[in-house]
Every structure is written in structure tokens, then in C-alpha cells.
Scaffold this motif. Structure first.
Motif, PDB file in Angstrom:
ATOM      1  N   ALA A 103      83.233  19.897  16.765  1.00 11.25           N
ATOM      2  CA  ALA A 103      84.098  19.974  17.939  1.00 11.25           C
ATOM      3  C   ALA A 103      85.207  19.189  17.353  1.00 11.25           C
ATOM      4  O   ALA A 103      86.278  19.880  18.692  1.00 11.25           O
ATOM      5  N   GLN A 104      85.832  18.308  16.607  1.00 10.01           N
ATOM      6  CA  GLN A 104      86.956  17.556  16.933  1.00 10.01           C
ATOM      7  C   GLN A 104      88.465  18.291  16.708  1.00 10.01           C
ATOM      8  O   GLN A 104      88.664  18.345  17.210  1.00 10.01           O
ATOM      9  N   VAL A 105      87.842  19.457  15.769  1.00 12.61           N
ATOM     10  CA  VAL A 105      88.467  20.151  15.215  1.00 12.61           C
ATOM     11  C   VAL A 105      88.963  21.362  15.852  1.00 12.61           C
ATOM     12  O   VAL A 105      90.398  22.077  16.140  1.00 12.61           O
ATOM     13  N   LEU A 144      88.571  15.246  25.914  1.00 11.48           N
ATOM     14  CA  LEU A 144      87.748  16.034  24.706  1.00 11.48           C
ATOM     15  C   LEU A 144      87.892  15.380  24.299  1.00 11.48           C
ATOM     16  O   LEU A 144      86.813  14.690  23.436  1.00 11.48           O
ATOM     17  N   HIS A 145      89.457  16.137  23.098  1.00 16.03           N
ATOM     18  CA  HIS A 145      89.176  15.157  22.185  1.00 16.03           C
ATOM     19  C   HIS A 145      89.630  13.912  21.976  1.00 16.03           C
ATOM     20  O   HIS A 145      89.177  13.320  20.332  1.00 16.03           O
ATOM     21  N   LEU A 151      84.162   8.607  19.217  1.00 10.46           N
ATOM     22  CA  LEU A 151      82.107   9.339  19.202  1.00 10.46           C
ATOM     23  C   LEU A 151      82.272   8.638  17.384  1.00 10.46           C
ATOM     24  O   LEU A 151      81.226   8.264  16.880  1.00 10.46           O
ATOM     25  N   ILE A 152      83.310   9.979  16.842  1.00 10.77           N
ATOM     26  CA  ILE A 152      83.500   9.716  15.482  1.00 10.77           C
ATOM     27  C   ILE A 152      84.161   9.122  14.240  1.00 10.77           C
ATOM     28  O   ILE A 152      82.796   7.824  14.076  1.00 10.77           O
ATOM     29  N   ILE A 153      84.653   7.691  15.539  1.00 13.60           N
ATOM     30  CA  ILE A 153      85.320   6.297  14.253  1.00 13.60           C
ATOM     31  C   ILE A 153      84.030   5.341  14.492  1.00 13.60           C
ATOM     32  O   ILE A 153      83.511   4.885  13.563  1.00 13.60           O
TER      33      ILE A 153
END
Length: 183
Positions: A103-105, A144-145, A151-153
């Protein structure tokens, strides 16, 4: 406390992809933290943004290779824990990390296209004309990015803490499975 030794390691490509992804994600997050504090228009800020974009494209490539490797050839190891709940939890966290990274990409690409600015991989090629995204979506995609990065971190940080817990408290060899040459 269960004390065992790791008898199996992941294959070299799985280990390499794991650590390259971790380093890339750390750099991507840190580079934003630095440039967001720099004055707009400075060469360092621009260079960090360009490097961030290139490393974001690199993350996209890493994720494609990771997914392909995982579904085709990646080494499957037995669960490190005898607990089914722990095993399901670990699989769930890994799956969620994969989803958040993908999703981040996607959000990064969409955000850059919405900005309508140059979009190159370490100075080679320009992906800015591949897709048109309405500029009015720029703020939403950027938000959102940004929040997905946090959230990833948070999840990756928890993943690292649990790996250290396995290593230093449970002493079950889980972390050693992902460290090249560990005995």
C-alpha cells in the motif's frame, strides 16, 4: 523459558531481501523526517526527496521479488514456536507488513503522479507521464502515505522487539534464522 538452538536458517535470498527491505524502509522514513525539517528549495531537501523517490521505487522492486520468491521458491521453515497462537500471530503480522508495504508503494506512486513532478529511479528514466492522477487528490494521497508510513514503522518496530524477545528472553533461535552465518 524454552532454550533451543536454531537448526535451520532461511535461504540467502530470503535473508537478503528481508534486510534490504528493512534498511530501505528505515532510510525512507528517516529521509522524510530530515527533509521535512529543512527549508523548502534547499539543495539538500531536493536531493533527499529525489533519493527517497528512488528508494521508494527500489522498495516496489524488492516487494515484487519478495512476493515472487515467497510464493515460488522461498524456504519454508517449521514454526519457531510450538504455540499455534504465536505462529498465527507471527504469520498475521508478516502478512499485514506485506500489505502495508505494498500500500505504501502504491500510495507513494499515486502521490507523486498527483504532484505532477519528475519521478525517476536514481536519475534514470522518468515515470511521471505513465499515469495521470488528478492534482486535487495530492493532499489526500500524501496524508495516506504519511500515516501508512507510521503504521509500518510501529508494526516493524514491534516485529523487531519481538525478535529480540525471542533471542534474549525465550532463547529459541528465532532471530538467528534470519541472520546470515549465525550458529
Amino acid at each position: 523459558m524454552r532454550q533451543t538452538t536454531a537448526s535451520a536458517h532461511y535461504d540467502w535470498l530470503t535473508i537478503t531481501l528481508h534486510w534490504l527491505t528493512a534498511l530501505d524502509v528505515i532510510f525512507l522514513f528517516a529521509s522524510f523526517q530530515v527533509w521535512s525539517r529543512l527549508e523548502r528549495g534547499t539543495p539538500l531537501r531536493h536531493d533527499l526527496q529525489s533519493l527517497h523517490i528512488s528508494c521508494g521505487i527500489l522498495l516496489a522492486l524488492l516487494m515484487v521479488v519478495r512476493i515472487f520468491w515467497r510464493v515460488s521458491k522461498g524456504r519454508r521453515l517449521p514454526p519457531a514456536s510450538a504455540s499455534r497462537v504465536v505462529h498465527i500471530g507471527a504469520k498475521s503480522v508478516h502478512g499485514l507488513l506485506y500489505l502495508l508495504l505494498i500500500a505504501q508503494v502504491a500510495l507513494g506512486f499515486l502521490f507523486r503522479w498527483a504532484q505532477g513532478e519528475p519521478f525517476a529511479f536514481f536519475g534514470f528514466g522518468d515515470l511521471s507521464d505513465l499515469v495521470y492522477i488528478e492534482g486535487s487528490l495530492r493532499k489526500l494521497l500524501g496524508s495516506l502515505h504519511y500515516y501508512n508510513a507510521w503504521l509500518i514503522i510501529a508494526l516493524a518496530g514491534g516485529h523487531a522487539v519481538v525478535a529480540l524477545l525471542h533471542h534474549y528472553v525465550l532463547r529459541d533461535g528465532t532471530l538467528k534464522r534470519m541472520i546470515p552465518g549465525a550458529k
